[in-house]
Write a protein that holds these residues in place. Structure first.
Motif, PDB file in Angstrom:
ATOM      1  N   TRP A 309       0.186  -1.205  -0.533  1.00 29.02           N
ATOM      2  CA  TRP A 309      -0.292   0.450  -0.050  1.00 29.02           C
ATOM      3  C   TRP A 309       0.493   1.113  -0.003  1.00 29.02           C
ATOM      4  O   TRP A 309       2.000   1.144   0.422  1.00 29.02           O
ATOM      5  CB  TRP A 309      -0.609   0.072   1.258  1.00 29.02           C
ATOM      6  CG  TRP A 309      -1.876   0.894   1.379  1.00 29.02           C
ATOM      7  CD1 TRP A 309      -1.687   2.136   1.725  1.00 29.02           C
ATOM      8  CD2 TRP A 309      -2.772   1.126   0.804  1.00 29.02           C
ATOM      9  NE1 TRP A 309      -2.662   2.697   1.483  1.00 29.02           N
ATOM     10  CE2 TRP A 309      -3.782   2.377   0.576  1.00 29.02           C
ATOM     11  CE3 TRP A 309      -4.025   0.347  -0.836  1.00 29.02           C
ATOM     12  CZ2 TRP A 309      -4.851   2.671  -0.155  1.00 29.02           C
ATOM     13  CZ3 TRP A 309      -5.068   0.271  -0.470  1.00 29.02           C
ATOM     14  CH2 TRP A 309      -4.968   1.524  -0.765  1.00 29.02           C
ATOM     15  N   LEU A 320     -14.229  -4.353  -9.180  1.00 28.74           N
ATOM     16  CA  LEU A 320     -13.839  -3.794  -7.974  1.00 28.74           C
ATOM     17  C   LEU A 320     -15.712  -3.249  -8.225  1.00 28.74           C
ATOM     18  O   LEU A 320     -16.408  -4.149  -8.974  1.00 28.74           O
ATOM     19  CB  LEU A 320     -13.402  -2.805  -6.963  1.00 28.74           C
ATOM     20  CG  LEU A 320     -12.246  -2.619  -6.202  1.00 28.74           C
ATOM     21  CD1 LEU A 320     -11.541  -1.633  -6.265  1.00 28.74           C
ATOM     22  CD2 LEU A 320     -12.511  -3.615  -5.040  1.00 28.74           C
ATOM     23  N   ALA A 325     -13.759  -5.271  -1.123  1.00 33.96           N
ATOM     24  CA  ALA A 325     -12.635  -4.675  -0.808  1.00 33.96           C
ATOM     25  C   ALA A 325     -11.954  -5.184   0.165  1.00 33.96           C
ATOM     26  O   ALA A 325     -12.640  -5.126   1.499  1.00 33.96           O
ATOM     27  CB  ALA A 325     -12.255  -3.039  -1.661  1.00 33.96           C
ATOM     28  N   LEU A 327      -8.466  -5.183   2.048  1.00 38.05           N
ATOM     29  CA  LEU A 327      -6.918  -5.486   2.420  1.00 38.05           C
ATOM     30  C   LEU A 327      -6.265  -6.399   3.568  1.00 38.05           C
ATOM     31  O   LEU A 327      -6.488  -5.620   5.002  1.00 38.05           O
ATOM     32  CB  LEU A 327      -6.616  -3.622   3.281  1.00 38.05           C
ATOM     33  CG  LEU A 327      -5.008  -3.249   3.170  1.00 38.05           C
ATOM     34  CD1 LEU A 327      -4.521  -3.031   1.341  1.00 38.05           C
ATOM     35  CD2 LEU A 327      -5.107  -1.185   3.737  1.00 38.05           C
ATOM     36  N   ILE A 341     -10.545   1.784  -1.511  1.00 37.50           N
ATOM     37  CA  ILE A 341      -9.794   1.660  -2.284  1.00 37.50           C
ATOM     38  C   ILE A 341     -10.321   2.156  -3.551  1.00 37.50           C
ATOM     39  O   ILE A 341     -11.657   1.452  -3.867  1.00 37.50           O
ATOM     40  CB  ILE A 341      -8.614   0.210  -2.542  1.00 37.50           C
ATOM     41  CG1 ILE A 341      -8.347  -0.407  -1.089  1.00 37.50           C
ATOM     42  CG2 ILE A 341      -8.327   0.311  -3.888  1.00 37.50           C
ATOM     43  CD1 ILE A 341      -7.659  -1.410  -1.018  1.00 37.50           C
ATOM     44  N   CYS A 344     -13.770   2.626  -3.457  1.00 37.81           N
ATOM     45  CA  CYS A 344     -14.875   1.410  -3.108  1.00 37.81           C
ATOM     46  C   CYS A 344     -14.300   0.972  -1.120  1.00 37.81           C
ATOM     47  O   CYS A 344     -13.395   0.955  -1.284  1.00 37.81           O
ATOM     48  CB  CYS A 344     -14.494   0.438  -3.192  1.00 37.81           C
ATOM     49  SG  CYS A 344     -15.067  -1.335  -2.953  1.00 37.81           S
ATOM     50  N   ALA A 346     -13.339  -0.106   1.643  1.00 34.38           N
ATOM     51  CA  ALA A 346     -12.072  -1.940   2.755  1.00 34.38           C
ATOM     52  C   ALA A 346     -12.328  -1.981   3.670  1.00 34.38           C
ATOM     53  O   ALA A 346     -12.546  -1.625   4.900  1.00 34.38           O
ATOM     54  CB  ALA A 346     -11.069  -1.726   1.681  1.00 34.38           C
ATOM     55  N   ARG A 347     -12.568  -3.562   3.843  1.00 32.90           N
ATOM     56  CA  ARG A 347     -12.736  -4.573   4.835  1.00 32.90           C
ATOM     57  C   ARG A 347     -11.187  -4.280   5.691  1.00 32.90           C
ATOM     58  O   ARG A 347      -9.891  -5.175   4.197  1.00 32.90           O
ATOM     59  CB  ARG A 347     -13.389  -5.571   5.024  1.00 32.90           C
ATOM     60  CG  ARG A 347     -14.692  -5.445   5.483  1.00 32.90           C
ATOM     61  CD  ARG A 347     -14.598  -4.973   6.180  1.00 32.90           C
ATOM     62  NE  ARG A 347     -16.852  -4.216   6.786  1.00 32.90           N
ATOM     63  CZ  ARG A 347     -16.986  -4.393   7.430  1.00 32.90           C
ATOM     64  NH1 ARG A 347     -16.094  -4.529   9.140  1.00 32.90           N
ATOM     65  NH2 ARG A 347     -18.605  -4.300   7.817  1.00 32.90           N
TER      66      ARG A 347
END
Length: 443
Positions: A309, A320, A325, A327, A341, A344, A346-347
């Motif tokens: 990242w 996406l 998403a 991570l 991300i 979108c 992100a988890r």
């Protein structure tokens, strides 16, 4: 009804404390009396009996005998049940004794339920609901199947069919008695009813295939660049080492699938090959299969590597949109994980430490429920139902668009016939084998 008497083990196979052997047909009473060694027990009352082989009086077991005289039985025929110990030797002796009696034969798959249908004890949708209830693996599948066995779809389709028949009767009256004064024009009077019914059927079909997906299971594809931790995520979500994990990029070459129950939803998790350009023919095929699985899945989890990242793989970003998403490797981040991300949400998770996995599972459950949870109305559960309802819809569309003459009555007949095939209210011999072939033997 064939007049034959059938028998089968109706409980699960293998060793068990109790097993149930069911007999149905005109010879059921004689079979129970000969093996039970006494007069028939009181109907629908469990009675302790010593079971013996007819002819030799060789003891088989000591258990419960139940008698269900016609028509007050599940099949509408005379029925008997033997409740015995569930050991293989006991069952072999009991079924062997039954097979040795004249006029008795082992049942075919689904034959008990088929006889119940033929006796009018249930309709085809309720029979299919019984099959789904037996096969249910999750709470969601159980609830849907139980609602179907209790007549939810039957009442919906029969209600539509009755409305169609009433409309058709009015139209045919207008045709047959066109030279007489019938008051309001029956043809014009049928139009609002046809439009209302067509709208209800269209809404029924526009259901994102919720019922079919719940019955068959949902597919979630795990996709992303190599070494983002897709296989580790699959193992964490499955709670076991289902996929090989390696630091070497491109370890996963084919789709690895795992079945699990997520909050009552039946899921198939699919780990896929890492997305990248490769000169390796096998890896390139794996990437092609990964993209195909992402396209056909009900939902995709696109996995990114927190160690890289904010660099994000463009091929993964392109997937996406409607996906979730994820991570991974947040344990390598010095600061907080990003909440989005490429726009979108992100988890952030760590497959190494397990951090964030519970939150991801909760988010998955909520997302599937949001997309596919059935409402209060009955839902389509099989392709057979959908095909017939589409036929009905198309016939109604032709009826509404066509002239108000004999062709209108014919389209209404075709629409009602399509609905009747779902429930079995027409000649359905051609579809009976399709409906009952997936049943277990003793059902």
């Amino acid at each position: 009804m064939t007049g034959e008497t059938i028998f089968a083990l109706s409980s699960g196979g293998g060793r068990a404390a109790i097993a149930v052997v069911r007999v149905s047909g005109p010879g059921a009473g004689e079979a129970l009396a000969r093996i039970g060694g006494e007069a028939l027990p009181e109907p629908r009352r469990a009675t302790l009996r010593r079971f013996r082989a007819p002819g030799t009086s060789e003891p088989i077991d000591r258990g419960l005998a139940l008698w269900f005289p016609a028509p007050g039985s599940a099949t509408g025929e005379d029925m008997a049940e033997f409740h015995v110990h569930g050991g293989p030797a006991v069952l072999a002796a009991l079924t062997g004794a039954l097979a040795g009696m004249p006029g008795l034969r082992p049942a075919e798959p689904g034959e008990f339920t088929r006889r119940a249908f033929e006796a009018g004890r249930l309709d085809l949708t309720e029979a299919e609901g019984i099959a789904d209830l037996v096969a249910a693996e999750t709470e969601g599948q159980r609830r849907q199947a139980l609602a179907q066995t209790e007549g939810g779809l039957h009442r919906l389709y029969d209600g539509w069919r009755e409305r169609l028949m009433a409309l058709r009767a009015n139209v045919e009256a207008a045709i047959d008695f066109s030279d007489q004064e019938l008051g309001d024009d029956p043809m014009a009077a049928a139009a609002p009813g046809l439009a209302a019914l067509a709208a209800e059927i269209a809404a029924h079909l526009d259901d994102a295939r919720r019922g079919e997906r719940l019955r068959e299971g949902f597919c979630i594809a795990i996709v992303g660049a190599p070494n983002t931790g897709k296989s580790s995520l699959l193992n964490r979500l499955a709670g076991r080492d289902a996929a090989i994990v390696s630091t070497r990029a491109g370890t996963t070459r084919d789709v690895v699938e795992v079945r699990l129950d997520l909050g009552g939803w039946p899921l198939t998790l699919a780990d896929t090959a890492g997305l990248r350009e490769s000169g390796d023919e096998i890896e390139s095929e794996g990437v092609r299969r990964a993209m195909a699985r992402a396209a056909s899945a009900d939902l995709s989890l696109v996995v990114f590597d927190a160690a890289r990242w904010p660099e994000a793989d463009p091929q993964s970003v392109a997937l996406l949109g409607d996906a979730l998403a994820v991570l991974n490797k947040t344990d390598l981040l010095a600061g907080p994980a990003p909440v989005a991300i490429a726009g979108c949400p992100a988890r952030g998770v760590s497959c190494l430490t397990g951090e964030g996995i519970d939150g991801l599972l909760e988010a998955l459950t909520d997302e599937i429920a949001r997309r596919y949870a059935p409402g209060g109305a009955p839902v389509l559960t099989r392709a057979r139902h959908r095909h017939a309802v589409i036929e009905c819809r198309d016939a109604l569309a032709r009826a509404i668009a066509g002239p108000a003459d004999e062709r209108l009555a014919e389209e209404l007949r075709l629409a009602a016939r399509a609905l009747g095939r779902i429930t079995g209210r027409v000649d359905v011999e051609a579809v009976l084998d399709l409906v009952f072939r997936d049943f277990c033997i003793g059902k």
